[in-house]
Structure formats: C-alpha cells, structure tokens
Design a protein around this motif. Structure first.
Motif, PDB file in Angstrom:
ATOM      1  N   TRP A  54     -23.507  18.421  18.189  1.00 44.00           N
ATOM      2  CA  TRP A  54     -24.113  17.260  18.857  1.00 44.00           C
ATOM      3  C   TRP A  54     -24.055  17.348  20.380  1.00 44.00           C
ATOM      4  CZ3 TRP A  54     -26.609  15.730  14.956  1.00 44.00           C
ATOM      5  CH2 TRP A  54     -26.034  15.716  13.689  1.00 44.00           C
ATOM      6  N   THR A  55     -23.197  18.217  20.907  1.00 41.71           N
ATOM      7  CA  THR A  55     -23.031  18.268  22.360  1.00 41.71           C
ATOM      8  C   THR A  55     -23.354  19.620  22.985  1.00 41.71           C
ATOM      9  OG1 THR A  55     -20.675  18.843  22.125  1.00 41.71           O
ATOM     10  CG2 THR A  55     -21.235  16.500  22.276  1.00 41.71           C
ATOM     11  N   ASP A  56     -23.463  20.691  22.183  1.00 40.09           N
ATOM     12  CA  ASP A  56     -23.627  22.036  22.728  1.00 40.09           C
ATOM     13  C   ASP A  56     -24.975  22.640  22.338  1.00 40.09           C
ATOM     14  OD1 ASP A  56     -21.053  21.890  23.795  1.00 40.09           O
ATOM     15  OD2 ASP A  56     -20.156  22.638  21.935  1.00 40.09           O
ATOM     16  N   GLN A  57     -25.739  23.035  23.330  1.00 39.40           N
ATOM     17  CA  GLN A  57     -27.051  23.622  23.081  1.00 39.40           C
ATOM     18  C   GLN A  57     -26.949  24.902  22.260  1.00 39.40           C
ATOM     19  OE1 GLN A  57     -30.057  22.153  23.912  1.00 39.40           O
ATOM     20  NE2 GLN A  57     -30.850  23.741  22.541  1.00 39.40           N
ATOM     21  N   ALA A  58     -25.899  25.688  22.480  1.00 40.96           N
ATOM     22  CA  ALA A  58     -25.738  26.929  21.714  1.00 40.96           C
ATOM     23  C   ALA A  58     -25.624  26.647  20.223  1.00 40.96           C
ATOM     24  CB  ALA A  58     -24.502  27.684  22.207  1.00 40.96           C
ATOM     25  N   VAL A  97     -22.032   9.077   8.673  1.00 42.97           N
ATOM     26  CA  VAL A  97     -21.592   9.674   7.412  1.00 42.97           C
ATOM     27  C   VAL A  97     -22.518   9.294   6.262  1.00 42.97           C
ATOM     28  CG1 VAL A  97     -19.534  10.231   6.039  1.00 42.97           C
ATOM     29  CG2 VAL A  97     -19.257   9.360   8.333  1.00 42.97           C
ATOM     30  N   GLY A  98     -23.808   9.239   6.546  1.00 40.92           N
ATOM     31  CA  GLY A  98     -24.799   8.994   5.506  1.00 40.92           C
ATOM     32  C   GLY A  98     -25.081   7.540   5.207  1.00 40.92           C
ATOM     33  N   ASN A  99     -24.424   6.615   5.906  1.00 35.72           N
ATOM     34  CA  ASN A  99     -24.534   5.199   5.559  1.00 35.72           C
ATOM     35  C   ASN A  99     -25.709   4.475   6.192  1.00 35.72           C
ATOM     36  OD1 ASN A  99     -22.087   4.513   3.865  1.00 35.72           O
ATOM     37  ND2 ASN A  99     -21.079   5.502   5.604  1.00 35.72           N
ATOM     38  N   GLY A 111     -21.362  24.181  14.080  1.00 30.69           N
ATOM     39  CA  GLY A 111     -20.879  23.140  14.974  1.00 30.69           C
ATOM     40  C   GLY A 111     -20.576  21.799  14.359  1.00 30.69           C
ATOM     41  N   TYR A 112     -20.733  21.656  13.011  1.00 27.04           N
ATOM     42  CA  TYR A 112     -20.415  20.354  12.424  1.00 27.04           C
ATOM     43  C   TYR A 112     -20.207  20.457  10.917  1.00 27.04           C
ATOM     44  CZ  TYR A 112     -20.448  15.620  10.731  1.00 27.04           C
ATOM     45  OH  TYR A 112     -20.087  14.461  10.100  1.00 27.04           O
ATOM     46  N   CYS A 113     -19.194  19.719  10.447  1.00 20.69           N
ATOM     47  CA  CYS A 113     -19.033  19.456   9.013  1.00 20.69           C
ATOM     48  C   CYS A 113     -18.182  18.214   8.858  1.00 20.69           C
ATOM     49  CB  CYS A 113     -18.383  20.636   8.297  1.00 20.69           C
ATOM     50  SG  CYS A 113     -18.295  20.415   6.493  1.00 20.69           S
ATOM     51  N   ILE A 114     -18.503  17.392   7.873  1.00 17.75           N
ATOM     52  CA  ILE A 114     -17.717  16.201   7.611  1.00 17.75           C
ATOM     53  C   ILE A 114     -16.333  16.563   7.087  1.00 17.75           C
ATOM     54  CG2 ILE A 114     -18.578  15.889   5.249  1.00 17.75           C
ATOM     55  CD1 ILE A 114     -17.734  13.132   7.829  1.00 17.75           C
ATOM     56  N   ASN A 115     -16.201  17.753   6.498  1.00 15.40           N
ATOM     57  CA  ASN A 115     -14.934  18.223   5.956  1.00 15.40           C
ATOM     58  C   ASN A 115     -14.193  19.116   6.937  1.00 15.40           C
ATOM     59  OD1 ASN A 115     -17.004  18.423   3.297  1.00 15.40           O
ATOM     60  ND2 ASN A 115     -15.146  17.234   3.035  1.00 15.40           N
ATOM     61  N   ALA A 116     -12.866  19.091   6.844  1.00  8.36           N
ATOM     62  CA  ALA A 116     -12.056  20.054   7.595  1.00  8.36           C
ATOM     63  C   ALA A 116     -12.046  21.377   6.820  1.00  8.36           C
ATOM     64  CB  ALA A 116     -10.645  19.510   7.764  1.00  8.36           C
ATOM     65  N   GLY A 117     -11.268  22.331   7.299  1.00 10.33           N
ATOM     66  CA  GLY A 117     -11.108  23.574   6.545  1.00 10.33           C
ATOM     67  C   GLY A 117     -11.775  24.795   7.138  1.00 10.33           C
ATOM     68  N   SER A 133     -21.847  12.554  11.890  1.00 11.51           N
ATOM     69  CA  SER A 133     -21.014  11.587  12.602  1.00 11.51           C
ATOM     70  C   SER A 133     -20.453  12.256  13.846  1.00 11.51           C
ATOM     71  CB  SER A 133     -19.861  11.083  11.728  1.00 11.51           C
ATOM     72  OG  SER A 133     -18.887  12.100  11.554  1.00 11.51           O
ATOM     73  N   MET A 134     -19.931  11.445  14.743  1.00 16.43           N
ATOM     74  CA  MET A 134     -19.177  11.950  15.885  1.00 16.43           C
ATOM     75  C   MET A 134     -17.701  11.766  15.559  1.00 16.43           C
ATOM     76  SD  MET A 134     -21.497  12.905  18.094  1.00 16.43           S
ATOM     77  CE  MET A 134     -20.676  13.015  19.695  1.00 16.43           C
ATOM     78  N   ARG A 135     -16.962  12.862  15.547  1.00 15.63           N
ATOM     79  CA  ARG A 135     -15.557  12.800  15.188  1.00 15.63           C
ATOM     80  C   ARG A 135     -14.688  13.197  16.360  1.00 15.63           C
ATOM     81  NH1 ARG A 135     -14.351  14.885   9.224  1.00 15.63           N
ATOM     82  NH2 ARG A 135     -14.005  12.822   8.362  1.00 15.63           N
TER      83      ARG A 135
END
Length: 382
Positions: free
Chosen positions: A148-152, A232-234, A134-140, A185-187
């Motif tokens: 961040w929004t889905d319990q599954a 993003v780690g900041n 459900g999350y990665c800073i990179n595309a692809g 992050s939230m993108r």
C-alpha cells in the motif's frame, strides 16, 4: 451411505426446497430483488496453494473432489494463492525484492493443472492472491516491502497479475476471474496477526486495484476482475465502482460466531463468550437484524450493477453446530435472496462439509471422509 442413493435423496430434498423458495420469492415485491451482475456462483475455497511453501504442504484437491462438488450442485471454486509458493527462491532466509520476480514454471504449472481440472467439471475458477507482494492478512512470511505504500511492491503486484492474465488469455470470463488481493487492510505490524488493522485509504486502494486491473486487461480486455472488500473484506469500496471491477464480501460476521475460540482471531480464545444465535453474546445481542444491516451496503452495491460475490464464508469448528447452522442459515438466506453467491472456506477441513473435526456432529461416511450432511443440505438449499 451409498453415494447414488444419497444424491437421489438430497436431490429430492433440494427440489422441494426450490419449489417453496420460488413461491416465497414470487411473493416479494419486484423492487426488493435486484439483478446481480455476477452469476450466483456457489462453491468452495481450495487450499492447495494457500501456504507460502511449495505445493505439497496441503493435501491436494483430487478429481473425485471436483466430481462430488459438481454432483452436489456446486459450480465455483476460489483458489487462494500465496505468491511465494510458485517462486524459485532460497527459503532459508527472508525474500528480497528481486526474488519476487523469480517464477518457478513447474510450480505455476501445478496451479494450471488444478484450474484445468476444475474446468473439466464446469467450475468457475477465481484465482486469488491470498498473499500478494507486500501484503497478507496472515503472518508467517516476511515481506520485503508494503503493497500500500511502496511503488516497488505495486510494480511486482502488477507483474504477477499480468503473468496470470497472460496464461489464461484465451479463457472466457465465464470460466475464470482474478481476485486481486485477499482481505486488504492497513496493519501496524504485518508479522503480527493480532496487530490492529484499519481500512486502506480509498485513493490508495483505487490506485493499486486500477493498476492491477490494467495489467490483467492488457492481455484480455474482457477478463473479469474482482476486489475484496476493504477493512479485511468487510466494507464496500466506493472508490472503485466506476472501474468495472466486481467486489467480494465476507460471510464471517459477527466473528463471535464464525471464529469462536479461533486462536488467530482472538487474543484470549479460551475465555471467549459462548456463542448464541440469536442471543446475548458478551456485550452485544446478536440477531438476523444485525446481519441485514451488515449486508445492506453490499446489496445496494449489487443493485448499482457493480457485481458482488461472497468469496469466503463459514464457521470454525468450535462453534456449537446448532448455533452455526442457525446463524449461517440466515447469512445464506440474505445473500441468496439478493442473488449473491458464496464460497465456503473450505471444502475439506475445519470449515468444510468434509472432515471438519466438529465434536457435536453425527457424521456420515463418504468414501473414507466424514460428511456433515446437515451442513451440505443447507448449502444445497441456497
């Protein structure tokens, strides 16, 4: 350059620097330097399992690489993992939520082998989900839901971390740690790496981190858990300070230096303003003072006993080498003064000490690799 002679020479250099550094540190007021709960590990990120594709996409880390790291004085490796790399799935189409649970045991064993090899050379291993369900800073790669929004997605995240914790149930926290998710992050659009991102709401990050830490410590209550900084780690995550979770900062600030002309970090890389350190770059004057302000919350966090490490740092190969060295010397000096360790992205490659493909470096041959000796000596100094 003959290897034994190189190690001897750089060892003498490091010894001299260490003596000078000890004297300088002693001159500081005791109140300035606080103990960091985490050891001052220093090392590299290893990208063997960074791609969502099965292992083999990146050149593997070898035993010789670990031997060189150890002989040069490093004691830490972070292994950023894309969870699809160890799944048994049909890669010709988008993954489904059900397939996120289809673990490929042979693929996981390859990660085990890298961990075992690192431990053979006395490296602390930080396992990181660079791509989590459900999350990665990179595309692809197309995710089937949002962490961040889905319990599954959160349930799957905990499943994966429980699996890893179970595999290393008997391994000391001195040898292994679990870095929950890379650069949260939230993108607006997770498939667009230039899409605007913002901080994960603190209460949401706390919920996800606490659930994953519980899943990990179900197998071993002493497992060491680390959370990457928000935005993003900041940014420090104040909402989790009471959860016995260490935090990981970044060594990429300002991006005008660290990611000069990087296409994934700039919408118009060819027209990026030329970097200087210190100096005027675009509409900002870049200086050590701005670095000190940037790291101040992290230094204060370490002083509170939360434990801080810099899980990624470094500079892409388009930044002029003298500018890179001047800036990164300041970054490492600030971190080191406050007993905060670091891991360069990466060991071999565009950010690394070997084969960085910089055009303004006089490399030395190192067993067929191109060694940036000046960069290596800077890392060894700290």
């Amino acid at each position: 350059m003959e290897r034994r002679s190189f190690l001897k020479n750089t060892g003498l250099l490091t010894a001299g620097i260490s003596l000078a550094g000890t004297a300088a540190m002693a001159a500081l007021q005791p109140s300035v330097i606080k103990a960091n709960k985490l050891p001052k590990w220093k090392g590299f990120n290893l990208l063997d399992f960074f791609s969502p594709q099965p292992a083999g996409t990146n050149k593997p880390t070898t035993e010789d690489h670990f031997r060189w790291m150890r002989d040069w004085g490093f004691d830490f490796v972070r292994i950023p993992i894309a969870y699809p790399s160890y799944l048994n799935i049909d890669r010709s189409r988008n993954i489904t939520p059900e397939e996120v649970y289809k673990i490929d045991e042979q693929a996981v064993e390859k990660i085990d082998q890298l961990v075992t090899l690192a431990h053979k050379y006395n490296m602390h291993v930080s396992l990181n989900l660079h791509r989590a369900p459900g999350y990665c800073i990179n595309a692809g790669f197309h995710e089937p839901y949002n962490l961040w929004t889905d319990q599954a997605a959160q349930d799957a995240f905990c499943f994966h971390w429980n699996m890893w914790a179970k595999r290393y149930k008997g391994i000391s926290s001195k040898k292994i740690s679990f870095d929950l998710v890379n650069e949260p992050s939230m993108r607006e659009d997770m498939n667009d790496q230039h899409s605007p991102s913002k901080a994960v709401p603190g209460n949401v990050y706390r919920k996800v981190a606490q659930a994953a830490a519980t899943a990990i410590r179900k197998e071993n209550p002493n497992h060491l858990v680390i959370a990457d900084g928000n935005s993003v780690g900041n940014n420090v995550i104040p909402e989790i300070i009471d959860l016995d979770i260490a935090q990981s900062c970044r060594g990429y600030f300002p991006g005008a230096i660290s990611h000069y002309k990087a296409p994934w970090a700039n919408k118009d890389p060819e027209h990026a303003p030329a970097p200087l350190w210190p100096g005027q770059v675009g509409d900002k004057y870049l200086s050590r003072g701005m670095l000190e302000n940037y790291y101040k919350p992290w230094i204060e966090l370490a002083a509170k006993g939360a434990g801080v490490h810099c899980g990624e740092c470094g500079c892409w190969n388009k930044t002029p080498h003298p500018v890179f060295m001047a800036w990164f010397g300041d970054v490492l000096d600030i971190l080191s003064t406050h007993q905060i360790g670091f891991a360069v992205w990466n060991f071999i490659g565009d950010f690394g000490v070997l084969d960085s493909k910089r055009t303004d470096v006089q490399y030395e041959d190192w067993y067929g690799h191109q060694l940036d000796k000046q960069f290596l000596e800077l890392l060894r100094k700290h």
